[in-house]
Structures are given as C-alpha cells and as structure tokens.
Design an enzyme around this catalytic site. Structure first.
Site, mmCIF file in Angstrom:
data_model
loop_
_atom_site.group_PDB
_atom_site.id
_atom_site.type_symbol
_atom_site.label_atom_id
_atom_site.label_comp_id
_atom_site.label_asym_id
_atom_site.label_seq_id
_atom_site.Cartn_x
_atom_site.Cartn_y
_atom_site.Cartn_z
ATOM 1 N N ILE A 7 -9.817 -2.994 -8.499
ATOM 2 C CA ILE A 7 -10.224 -4.316 -8.911
ATOM 3 C C ILE A 7 -9.525 -5.537 -8.801
ATOM 4 O O ILE A 7 -9.786 -6.712 -8.720
ATOM 5 C CB ILE A 7 -10.615 -4.084 -10.477
ATOM 6 C CG1 ILE A 7 -11.551 -4.913 -11.216
ATOM 7 C CG2 ILE A 7 -9.067 -4.122 -11.341
ATOM 8 C CD1 ILE A 7 -11.878 -4.787 -12.565
ATOM 9 N N GLU B 285 -14.126 -6.772 -2.599
ATOM 10 C CA GLU B 285 -14.426 -6.780 -4.159
ATOM 11 C C GLU B 285 -14.397 -8.190 -4.599
ATOM 12 O O GLU B 285 -14.996 -8.360 -5.674
ATOM 13 C CB GLU B 285 -13.085 -5.946 -4.967
ATOM 14 C CG GLU B 285 -13.259 -4.479 -4.753
ATOM 15 C CD GLU B 285 -12.488 -4.003 -3.381
ATOM 16 O OE1 GLU B 285 -12.547 -2.980 -3.385
ATOM 17 O OE2 GLU B 285 -11.902 -4.645 -2.482
ATOM 18 N N PRO C 186 -8.474 -7.322 -6.212
ATOM 19 C CA PRO C 186 -8.815 -8.485 -5.251
ATOM 20 C C PRO C 186 -10.038 -9.112 -5.819
ATOM 21 O O PRO C 186 -10.405 -10.348 -5.438
ATOM 22 C CB PRO C 186 -9.317 -7.703 -3.951
ATOM 23 C CG PRO C 186 -8.491 -6.201 -3.984
ATOM 24 C CD PRO C 186 -8.302 -5.961 -5.191
ATOM 25 N N HIS D 266 -6.272 6.174 -7.282
ATOM 26 C CA HIS D 266 -7.579 6.235 -7.852
ATOM 27 C C HIS D 266 -7.400 6.898 -9.370
ATOM 28 O O HIS D 266 -8.476 7.582 -9.798
ATOM 29 C CB HIS D 266 -8.119 7.448 -6.859
ATOM 30 C CG HIS D 266 -8.373 7.195 -5.580
ATOM 31 N ND1 HIS D 266 -7.243 7.183 -4.641
ATOM 32 C CD2 HIS D 266 -9.578 6.930 -4.956
ATOM 33 C CE1 HIS D 266 -7.851 6.902 -3.515
ATOM 34 N NE2 HIS D 266 -9.042 6.539 -3.565
ATOM 35 N N PHE E 267 -13.088 2.274 -7.711
ATOM 36 C CA PHE E 267 -12.267 2.485 -8.603
ATOM 37 C C PHE E 267 -11.560 1.365 -9.218
ATOM 38 O O PHE E 267 -11.501 0.420 -8.872
ATOM 39 C CB PHE E 267 -11.194 3.502 -7.770
ATOM 40 C CG PHE E 267 -11.591 4.668 -7.223
ATOM 41 C CD1 PHE E 267 -11.587 5.998 -7.986
ATOM 42 C CD2 PHE E 267 -11.883 4.734 -5.938
ATOM 43 C CE1 PHE E 267 -12.187 6.973 -7.460
ATOM 44 C CE2 PHE E 267 -12.500 6.081 -5.461
ATOM 45 C CZ PHE E 267 -12.397 7.022 -6.141
ATOM 46 N N ALA E 268 -11.091 1.545 -10.447
ATOM 47 C CA ALA E 268 -10.494 0.543 -11.240
ATOM 48 C C ALA E 268 -9.291 0.153 -10.479
ATOM 49 O O ALA E 268 -8.789 -1.211 -10.427
ATOM 50 C CB ALA E 268 -9.782 1.119 -12.525
ATOM 51 N N ASP E 269 -8.612 0.894 -9.751
ATOM 52 C CA ASP E 269 -7.367 0.692 -8.766
ATOM 53 C C ASP E 269 -7.809 -0.551 -7.821
ATOM 54 O O ASP E 269 -6.784 -1.318 -7.359
ATOM 55 C CB ASP E 269 -6.708 1.868 -8.030
ATOM 56 C CG ASP E 269 -6.687 3.097 -8.962
ATOM 57 O OD1 ASP E 269 -5.669 3.515 -9.193
ATOM 58 O OD2 ASP E 269 -7.773 3.639 -9.502
#
Length: 682
Positions: A430, A403, A432, A472, A426-428
């Site tokens: 983001i 990421e 890194p 997720h 997924f927003a989860d």
C-alpha cells in the site's frame, strides 16, 4: 484572427497581469498567505481556458490563475481565496490561492487536488478513464460534445514517478486527456539543467500512443490554433496528447520565494514576455492603441475594485473548521436479512465476492480494477473470480503494478459519477499509494468545502498467514487510521464483510476495507467463526456499530474482563475465553470498523467489566491499539480495577518467513490466554 476572440483573450491576459501587479503593490497584506501568479504564463493558459466547455474537466496547477479567469472566474472570487475568506468559492478559506475545486453548471468541472506538483496527473487521468468506461457501457451524455480532460503541469513536476504512471495508463487505454506542460525552466531555485535529463516533449516519446507537441507558449495565435486542433482531435478520436509550452516565469516562484534571491536569467526571461506580443497581435488585427489602452484601464479598475471588496469580505468563523470532513451517508441502520433461511454457509472470501457481484449486477456505475483481478486469475486470493467473465473486461480489469494510480485514479472516477472498487494485492504494497490516499483521496471533501467527496472502496488483504514472510504479512492499520477523511473497516467474519461492503458502496466517502487473509478460507485453526451463512442481497451493516459477541452481565463478586479487538484478534479472544472456561467472565467487543469507532459500546463494556484488554495483530508499540487503550483509560478511569493492557505482535521490523519465527512474532490464542490471566489476577 477573430477580433472578438482576440479582445476576450487580451482582456483575460491583462486582468491576470493587473492582479499580479496589485498583489506586488500590496505585498505585505496579500502575502499573509502564500500564493503564486501566472505572470509569463498568461497566454498559454488563456488559450486553453477559452476552449473548454462545461462538460469538460480541468486540473489546473497553483500558477494557473489565468486559466481560471479564462473559464469565467472573476478576480473577486480568486481574491477571496488569496485572502482565505469564508466565501472563497473553492475551499471556504481552507487552501491556497489557485488551488481550485469547482462544480458550477456553466463552467468546466474542477475536482479538488493538492498543491499539484505532479500528484494531480493521476486523478486527472482517472477522470479520463471514467469517460473511457462510461462510453464503453453507454453511460455518456450524447447531447453535448464528447468531454476532454486537461491536466496542467509545471515542467519540474514531470520528473515525478506518478507522472509516469499517469502517462502509462493514458497511452495504454487511449484516454481523452490533454497534459499541458508549462515549461519555464525552473523548479524553485533548481533549474532544468540541474534536474532534468530531457524536457516533457522528449520524455513523452517513450510512451507509445501519447502524441506530443512543443510550442511557444507566449504566442497566442499559434498556441490557440494548435490547441484548437488538438482538443478537437481528442473530442473525436478519444486519445491522449501532451503539449509542451515554453514560457518565461516573470514573477516570483511564490510570494514567499522571491525571484531576486536566486535568478540570474531575469533579463532573458523578460525578453520573452507574452504581454507585448499579444498587444502587438491586437495591433496587427485592427485594434487601435486607444482601444487597447481602454481594455487595460477597464480591467485595472475592476481588479482594484474587486480587491477592496475582497478585503472587506467576512473571514471564516471558528465553527467553520468542523464541516465537510465527510459527506452524509444514507446508511445509518442495519437492514436486511443477515442469516436468511436456507442460505449456505460460506467462507469469508466468497462473501466479499458475492457482495461485489451483486453490486455490479445492480449498478452499472460500479467497476473493479487492480493487479491481477482480471479474467485470467480473478485476484491472487480468487476474491474477484468470475467477475470479469460476467461483467466484461472494461468493468473488471488489470492495472500495471502501480499502486499510486490504482488509489489516486478513484478521485477522477468518483468525480464523473462512478463507484470504483480497487485493491492492492497485499497491505505491504500500500505504501506507494499512500501519497494519493493521504493527499488526494482523504482530503477532497474537506478542502473542496463539501463539493467533491471521493466515493471509492479500497480493498486491502492484510495480516500474517501461512509463512507469507516480510512482504506479504504486514499489518498497516495504524498508519491508515492516522489519515483523517477515510472510513476504515476491519471485519472478522464473512457476514460483516458483505454487509460493510454494501454500506461502503452506498457511502459517498472513501472507504478502506482490511480483509485478513488468514480468515478468507478459515484454514487457520480456530477461525471457523469467520465463515457465515451468506446474508441476503439487501443486507447492509452501517459503519460505527461494534458487536458484543460474548455479552456478560455486571458481576460484583467475580473479576470480569472486556476484550476490545477486531479482525483475527476476535478469534484469538473467543478461543481463549472458551479454553479458559471463562465465557461468563469475559465480554468480547468486535469493533468491525476502526473509523468511525463505536466508542459508546467500547466504554460501556469496559465500565461494566472493570478491566480491559485490547488485542491487535500489529506490533503493540505506537499503534492504533495503544492509542485506543489510552482513550479507554482516560474515559473509563473511575470504573477500572486495573490498567488497560494491550497485546500485539512483537516489536520487530518485519515478520520473518520461517514459520517458527512467524508464530513467535504474532499473537495467538495461547498468548491471549496468558494476558487474560495476568490481567484478571492483577
């Protein structure tokens, strides 16, 4: 060697040395602001800088003042930065010495970068990837030599994980970049033996397709000739190289960390001083002692005169703080047909897909990349379905699971005139990428004094839906809205998503678009309102324009309520108002964008209604929604008939996998109904 080249190189090395000595002589005055100098590194930096052309891009690091001098910068210009003056050509006094950003026509281009302790490798590789893409679609300029990218690194920074991501992509895509690693054996007080299992040359061997060379960076003749061959190869063959240059550090790590405090190798380091070596090289090539001395005297006089001039230069004014946080956008009004006659009703995910397809068809500079967006899958939500087949694998392609690279490479892509659309799955995931988003993407326009805004779109599927579980389902808008320098959208329906994507494309600034997974196909009960008649190709919705969905009139005899929300919250609010039979007493404001935020519409609605509920999916404590509620309370206090309330998810560390626990965690129409009644009865 060529005598003209040698004279130019020596003058450059002598200038850098004279500047270091002058800074030490004027330590108290110069060290008001922290700086580092290139003393000991001058020769390798000069050997690189003298070979770069205006079409090239370079990413120097904070010790590279010799490289900046070699491309044509003057001591006076660098001194304006060390003294943080208004006319500092890089940042207008906003950032440290030798933190350059340059867009002069006659010099290599230098996009903004942070303090360059490894983070710069990803944006630099993004530039090289931009060249790779432009050459694949015929956008390159054939009137000049093929450009190269030089990314300068200290040896300690090569241990950073983001360096591995950059090397991986450079090797994988065979990108035209030179990683120059200047190895002086030290981090700050930690040395190589303590912190590195291998040097950069040895490390590079693990990246197949990244050729590496190690050399003595204090030997000008050898450094110049080897670099000349490598740069020529990169220009011709379009592939990456790493040069590992051994050099001594002969001055302090920075002005604030003095070498005498911790160094035990100073005598050994001084024995490798490149300055006597290049003087000897001049002598061996026909320069007399008098000629060498004359060059030294001339540059010392210039450095001294430039310092006097720089000290007298103007400082920034207080009002200079407030410029260049964003570049001006051409999109200021809603245009185009939102609901064209005869158009189909489509789900939200298709509105996004069609918007990007239209943009790519119209703009060769537009490309899309991320994890699994390529031809085989088209995104895990099919949000990129068919795009790779239509536009080719060089315009729509998969990246590794990295990421940081996905986000940070957009800095380089944008710098060469492209418009990257990227996504994290997924927003989860983001997290890194936040280093690049915060340090490189968001600050580039401001810290380059407006020269290098980053034009990119980051798509982020977000929110809880269908037992996605703890990895997720997260909402992360509070973290991202705390990163200044970003524009942020969070639409509740397909038409808004398409219009905002179009606005984001034409905006020269970085944009994050949160797209709720539960609204993509309207499979969640009560979310049919997320489907839309597909807007026309020319439909554009500007940022910062909220939408009053259920507008009511001011009522003196009834308690009325304004609900301020966004994303999934819009549907909870609309369903709650309808089920309570209170659509004539509840006004709902869909923010659409979280930054810029339409405070005028928000405050107007709250003042009219007298009571306010902020609805969010995030846990309610310490969040964007809670901050917005505080702002509403402050601005609308005289008009309020009760406290501004917030409803969000339960304040637990994660959203559980079990569906019962998930529903207990997040808001719902029923929970919003209860909060509405509580507030109306207050």
């Amino acid at each position: 060697m060529n005598k003209e080249l040698l004279q130019k190189a020596f003058a450059n090395v002598a200038t850098a040395k004279a500047m270091t000595e002058l800074y030490e002589e004027n330590f108290k005055e110069v060290s008001k602001y922290v700086h580092a100098t290139s003393r000991g590194h001058e020769v390798i930096q000069t050997a690189v800088g003298l070979q770069l052309q205006p079409q090239d891009y370079m990413f120097p690091y904070y010790r590279d003042d010799s490289m900046l001098l070699a491309i044509g910068m003057q001591p006076y210009e660098l001194m304006l930065q060390v003294l943080a003056k208004k006319d500092d050509p890089f940042s207008g006094g906003r950032t440290y010495y030798s933190h350059p950003s340059l867009r002069d026509e006659d010099k290599p281009k230098i996009p903004h970068q942070s303090s360059a302790t490894g983070m710069q490798a990803i944006p630099a590789t993004g530039v090289a990837m931009g060249f790779w893409y432009k050459e694949s679609v015929g956008l390159q300029d054939d009137s000049v030599d093929a450009p190269v990218v030089v990314c300068s690194l200290g040896d300690a920074s090569v241990t950073e994980g983001e360096i591995a991501e950059a090397f991986q992509m450079a090797a994988l895509k065979q990108l035209p970049i030179l990683y120059l690693v200047q190895d002086n054996g030290w981090d700050i007080s930690a040395n190589a033996a303590e912190t590195r299992a291998q040097n950069a040359y040895e490390y590079a061997a693990g990246f197949h397709g990244l050729d590496a060379v190690t050399l003595d960076g204090t030997d000008f003749a050898d450094s110049y000739s080897q670099l000349e061959e490598i740069i020529a190869t990169i220009r011709k063959e379009r592939r990456p190289f790493l040069v590992h240059a051994k050099v001594p550090l002969l001055n302090h790590h920075t002005s604030g960390v003095r070498m005498e405090w911790y160094r035990d190798d100073l005598e050994e380091a001084r024995s490798r001083d490149p300055y006597p070596k290049i003087k000897k090289l001049l002598s061996e090539n026909g320069f007399s002692a008098e000629q060498i001395s004359a060059i030294e005297s001339e540059v010392k006089e210039k450095v001294a005169a430039d310092f006097v001039k720089a000290k007298a230069a103007e400082d920034p004014k207080p009002e200079d703080l407030f410029t260049h946080d964003f570049a001006p956008t051409p999109v200021t009004e809603e245009i185009g047909d939102r609901s064209p006659e005869g158009a189909e009703q489509v789900v939200m995910v298709d509105c996004a897909l069609f918007a990007i397809e239209e943009l790519m068809a119209q703009n060769k500079e537009c490309l899309l990349y991320g994890q699994d967006v390529g031809a085989r899958l088209g995104g895990v939500f099919r949000e990129a379905a068919t795009l790779a087949q239509k536009f080719g694998d060089n315009r729509v392609f998969n990246t590794p699971i990295q990421e940081a690279f996905i986000v940070g490479s957009t800095v380089g892509m944008s710098a060469v005139g492209l418009k990257p659309i990227v996504e994290v799955q997924f927003a989860d995931y983001i997290w890194p990428g936040l280093n690049q988003l915060f340090t490189e993407v968001s600050r580039s326009c401001y810290l380059s004094n407006g020269k290098w805004p980053v034009s990119m779109i980051l798509r982020v599927p977000i929110g809880a839906y269908g037992s996605g579980g703890p990895y997720h389902s997260s909402s992360v808008e509070s973290v991202v809205t705390n990163i200044r320098g970003l524009k942020i959208a969070y639409p509740s329906n397909g038409a808004d998503l398409k219009g905002l994507l179009k606005a984001a494309y034409h905006d020269p600034n970085p944009v994050v678009i949160f797209e709720h997974k539960g609204l993509y196909w309207s499979k969640v009960p009560g979310t049919k309102g997320a489907t839309s008649i597909e807007p026309a190709k020319d439909y554009v919705l500007p940022f910062g324009k909220a939408w009053v969905l259920n507008e009511i009139w001011k009522q003196e005899q009834e308690e009325t309520l304004s609900i301020i929300t966004y994303g999934m919250g819009v549907h909870w609010a609309m369903n709650a108002a309808e089920q309570l039979g209170m659509k004539d007493r509840i006004e709902i404001v869909d923010l659409r964008t979280l930054h810029p935020l339409d405070y005028e519409t928000v405050f107007g609605s709250v003042r009219k209604c007298g009571k306010c509920l902020v609805v969010t999916e995030e846990p309610s404590e310490n969040t964007f929604a809670r901050a917005l509620a505080g702002r509403i309370q402050e601005e609308c206090f005289a008009s309020l008939d009760g406290p501004v309330m917030v409803i969000g998810s339960e304040n637990m560390p994660a959203i559980p996998l079990n569906s019962t626990l998930e529903q207990t965690m997040i808001p719902s129409t029923e929970k919003v109904k209860e909060k509405i009644q509580q507030l109306l009865n207050y």
